[in-house]
Design an enzyme around this catalytic site. Structure first.
Site, mmCIF file in Angstrom:
data_model
loop_
_atom_site.group_PDB
_atom_site.id
_atom_site.type_symbol
_atom_site.label_atom_id
_atom_site.label_comp_id
_atom_site.label_asym_id
_atom_site.label_seq_id
_atom_site.Cartn_x
_atom_site.Cartn_y
_atom_site.Cartn_z
ATOM 1 N N ARG A 47 53.922 39.194 -33.166
ATOM 2 C CA ARG A 47 52.576 40.279 -34.496
ATOM 3 C C ARG A 47 52.264 41.616 -34.586
ATOM 4 O O ARG A 47 52.649 42.023 -33.161
ATOM 5 C CB ARG A 47 51.560 39.283 -34.604
ATOM 6 C CG ARG A 47 50.716 37.672 -34.153
ATOM 7 C CD ARG A 47 50.297 37.383 -34.422
ATOM 8 N NE ARG A 47 50.062 36.680 -34.953
ATOM 9 C CZ ARG A 47 48.619 35.444 -34.920
ATOM 10 N NH1 ARG A 47 47.132 36.489 -34.826
ATOM 11 N NH2 ARG A 47 48.152 34.097 -34.839
ATOM 12 N N SER A 147 49.409 34.470 -39.085
ATOM 13 C CA SER A 147 48.396 33.200 -39.540
ATOM 14 C C SER A 147 47.501 34.561 -40.753
ATOM 15 O O SER A 147 47.637 34.651 -41.400
ATOM 16 C CB SER A 147 48.217 33.391 -37.989
ATOM 17 O OG SER A 147 46.535 32.278 -38.353
ATOM 18 N N HIS A 148 45.776 34.516 -39.535
ATOM 19 C CA HIS A 148 44.838 35.454 -40.713
ATOM 20 C C HIS A 148 44.925 36.649 -40.510
ATOM 21 O O HIS A 148 43.672 36.927 -41.495
ATOM 22 C CB HIS A 148 43.454 34.563 -40.266
ATOM 23 C CG HIS A 148 43.784 34.431 -38.576
ATOM 24 N ND1 HIS A 148 43.984 34.295 -37.865
ATOM 25 C CD2 HIS A 148 42.729 36.129 -38.604
ATOM 26 C CE1 HIS A 148 43.625 35.368 -37.188
ATOM 27 N NE2 HIS A 148 43.015 35.985 -36.782
ATOM 28 N N ASP A 305 43.975 29.143 -43.698
ATOM 29 C CA ASP A 305 44.697 30.602 -43.116
ATOM 30 C C ASP A 305 45.636 30.884 -44.497
ATOM 31 O O ASP A 305 46.059 30.023 -44.489
ATOM 32 C CB ASP A 305 44.254 31.365 -42.544
ATOM 33 C CG ASP A 305 45.160 30.138 -41.550
ATOM 34 O OD1 ASP A 305 45.365 29.315 -41.721
ATOM 35 O OD2 ASP A 305 45.060 30.776 -40.435
ATOM 36 N N ASP A 307 48.645 30.436 -42.998
ATOM 37 C CA ASP A 307 49.925 29.282 -43.062
ATOM 38 C C ASP A 307 49.231 28.279 -42.357
ATOM 39 O O ASP A 307 50.021 27.527 -42.475
ATOM 40 C CB ASP A 307 50.368 30.171 -41.590
ATOM 41 C CG ASP A 307 49.640 29.635 -39.796
ATOM 42 O OD1 ASP A 307 48.358 30.387 -40.539
ATOM 43 O OD2 ASP A 307 50.052 29.449 -39.511
ATOM 44 N N GLU A 393 38.151 26.619 -30.429
ATOM 45 C CA GLU A 393 36.493 27.274 -31.458
ATOM 46 C C GLU A 393 37.007 28.292 -32.244
ATOM 47 O O GLU A 393 36.210 28.598 -33.512
ATOM 48 C CB GLU A 393 36.060 27.913 -30.500
ATOM 49 C CG GLU A 393 36.518 29.101 -29.422
ATOM 50 C CD GLU A 393 37.006 30.540 -29.961
ATOM 51 O OE1 GLU A 393 35.893 30.749 -30.987
ATOM 52 O OE2 GLU A 393 37.777 31.065 -30.366
#
Length: 549
Positions: A47, A147-148, A305, A307, A393
């Protein structure tokens, strides 16, 4: 510290310049001598932002070539399922990847409607192909997503034939080979022009939306949801699930409204996250403020999110559920309502997830498999059915089909969001109400994660601690019952430590991207005791690091 505008709508000053972002992708070239500009695979791939020269054309060309070489060495010669999310850098990265994949003769399957592809849909596609071709050739996949992460970021991750996140051996090899290719000026990268790649005989199409949507009754009781008339609000948060929710409603005749059908690479319709950034974190009350404000319109409202590998659950009585709370409810419900699951199928959790899950698993008389952070640790168990549910989590989870066979081996936010509606339909109560039942039986834990400063040297020490380096025998007034540097579920190093007592615990792990370490802590004695646990956790870690803070 929470930003003054957290939870408020984004303004013009908060938006990324998409033209500048995409231009930087094509024009900036990384300096391999700079650590921040090298390919670095974390728990969910590489990323970074093109503006920081951390996610650019060179990175993707080199990483894709490395994946081609890796899969060839592994004998993976089936199709590669290629999916993207809605981040601005995803489409340019997909184009680069396709040019390299086609030049290497890899059969690539793109979305049949040129749409976006959630991570779970790629995992589902890989597993469906490999189930139909057990003797090979086996398929694998790439998902272009951070992702987010905020709109300025891009991401690139590889899923091998197991369908889940690649393990450390694979990602380490791919990362090192990609960096070697960048250092060589991309010599060794095979590539053809995009138009040729798109028209190549090896480039095909796959109906990701239809295949995933039509298979959902094999994993969820959607008949019960439809019969109960559960009113559902689904917010894709501008992400890759946007086309999926409408198809799910239509195919399965559900009372489901797509709350926000828009996609925009600036995410101008989002509310700001806790730190004032735009972030599509469906477990964050600040990022989910708009949907929380509409909680009374639906029996269950959900968010995903970018994806769609994470889930957020909003109920009229409880608002946005804490991810740990929902995981505990989901586990308690599923293991009581899935007769097709093996009696020996275990419960999987990461070691920083709530101990409420431990107590639920004990009451269910199910083995608890506690693993390090990272969904890759659940892949093998979900594949062979020895773990029926794996959850983190951070609001990521997946579970088995109703007959006990594998569904996905990557996190599935759409699945967990729909499960909340099944729970509501079958029990007649909301997931947040059911969590109240769990606290009545097991206590009401207080849980939090905080960051503490740490140098790179301290983080390296923390990642390699041994139990002998922790001398404390009590934590917040209770005897220490365990000091862990390896996960009890599989013996893998946790990259930090976890200290447990009968009613509390803390875990400390170095951040992979910042000069901090993360302290996760929980207490069944309430918030004040939790604060004491957190304070003593800092002292324990400081002593283990040699007395520095």
């Amino acid at each position: 510290m929470v930003h003054a505008r957290a939870g408020e709508p984004a303004g013009p000053e908060d938006l990324v310049d998409v033209a500048r972002l995409v231009t930087a992708y094509w024009t900036l070239h990384p300096d391999p001598a700079q650590p921040g500009q090298r390919v670095a695979f974390g728990t969910s791939g590489h990323r970074g932002s093109s503006l920081d020269t951390a996610f650019n054309e060179d990175h993707i060309a080199a990483t894709t070539q490395a994946i081609c070489e890796y899969r060839a060495a592994q004998g993976t010669t089936g199709p590669l399922f290629l999916g993207i999310d809605t981040h601005a850098l995803s489409e340019p990265a997909r184009a680069t990847a396709l040019e390299v994949l086609a030049a290497n003769g890899v059969t690539v399957l793109l979305d049949s409607e040129d749409g976006y592809t959630p991570t779970p849909a790629v995992s589902h596609a890989i597993l469906a192909h490999n189930r139909a071709h057990p003797a090979g050739p086996l398929a694998d996949g790439i998902v272009v997503t951070p992702s987010h992460n905020p709109p300025r970021d891009g991401g690139f991750k590889y899923n091998p034939p197991s369908g889940g996140p690649a393990g450390s051996a694979a990602t380490g090899w791919i990362q090192d080979r990609a960096n070697a290719l960048i250092e060589a000026g991309l010599a060794g990268v095979r590539r053809i022009p995009y138009a040729r790649a798109l028209a190549a005989d090896t480039t095909g199409r796959h109906d990701y939306v239809g295949a995933y949507t039509e298979d959902l009754p094999q994993v969820l009781d959607l008949d019960a949801v439809r019969a109960a008339g559960v009113r559902i609000g689904a917010d894709p948060l501008g992400g890759a699930s946007v086309a999926y929710w409408g198809r799910i409603a239509e195919t399965h005749r559900l009372d489901l409204t797509v709350v926000n059908p828009l996609t925009d690479p600036t995410w101008r319709f989002m509310t700001l996250d806790w730190d004032g950034k735009i972030r599509m974190d469906c477990s964050s009350p600040s990022a989910m403020a708009s949907l929380i404000g509409r909680k009374d319109e639906y029996a269950v409202a959900t968010g995903n999110d970018a994806d769609a590998d994470r889930h957020g659950i909003v109920t009229p009585d409880g608002g946005l559920m804490n991810p740990n709370h929902y995981l505990a409810v989901a586990i308690d419900y599923l293991y009581r309502h899935r007769g097709g699951w093996a009696e020996t199928a275990a419960v999987g959790k990461t070691l920083v997830s709530s101990s409420m899950i431990d107590r639920v698993a004990a009451e269910l008389k199910r083995e608890l498999v506690e693993v390090p952070v990272g969904f890759k640790w659940f892949v093998d168990g979900l594949l062979d059915g020895s773990v029926a549910f794996g959850g983190e989590e951070s609001a990521g989870a997946s579970f088995l089909r109703r007959d006990g066979s594998v569904w996905t081996t990557d996190k599935d936010g759409i699945l967990l969001a729909l499960l909340a509606s099944e729970i509501t339909a079958v029990t007649g109560r909301s997931p947040s109400e059911l969590y109240g039942d769990l606290t009545a039986r097991f206590g009401d834990p207080a849980y939090a994660r905080v960051d503490a400063p740490a140098t790179r040297e301290q983080k390296a020490v923390l990642a390699k601690l041994s139990p002998a380096q922790v001398r404390a025998d009590r934590l917040a007034g209770e005897p220490v019952t365990a000091v862990l540097t390896e996960a009890p579920g599989n013996g893998a190093a946790i990259g930090g430590l976890k200290v447990c007592t009968e009613n509390a615990w803390f875990a400390a792990r170095p951040s992979g991207t910042e000069d901090v370490y993360k302290i996760y802590a929980e207490s069944f004695h309430g918030p004040e005791h939790l604060a004491q646990v957190q304070a003593e956790a800092r002292a324990v870690v400081a002593e283990a690091l040699g007395g520095t803070d």
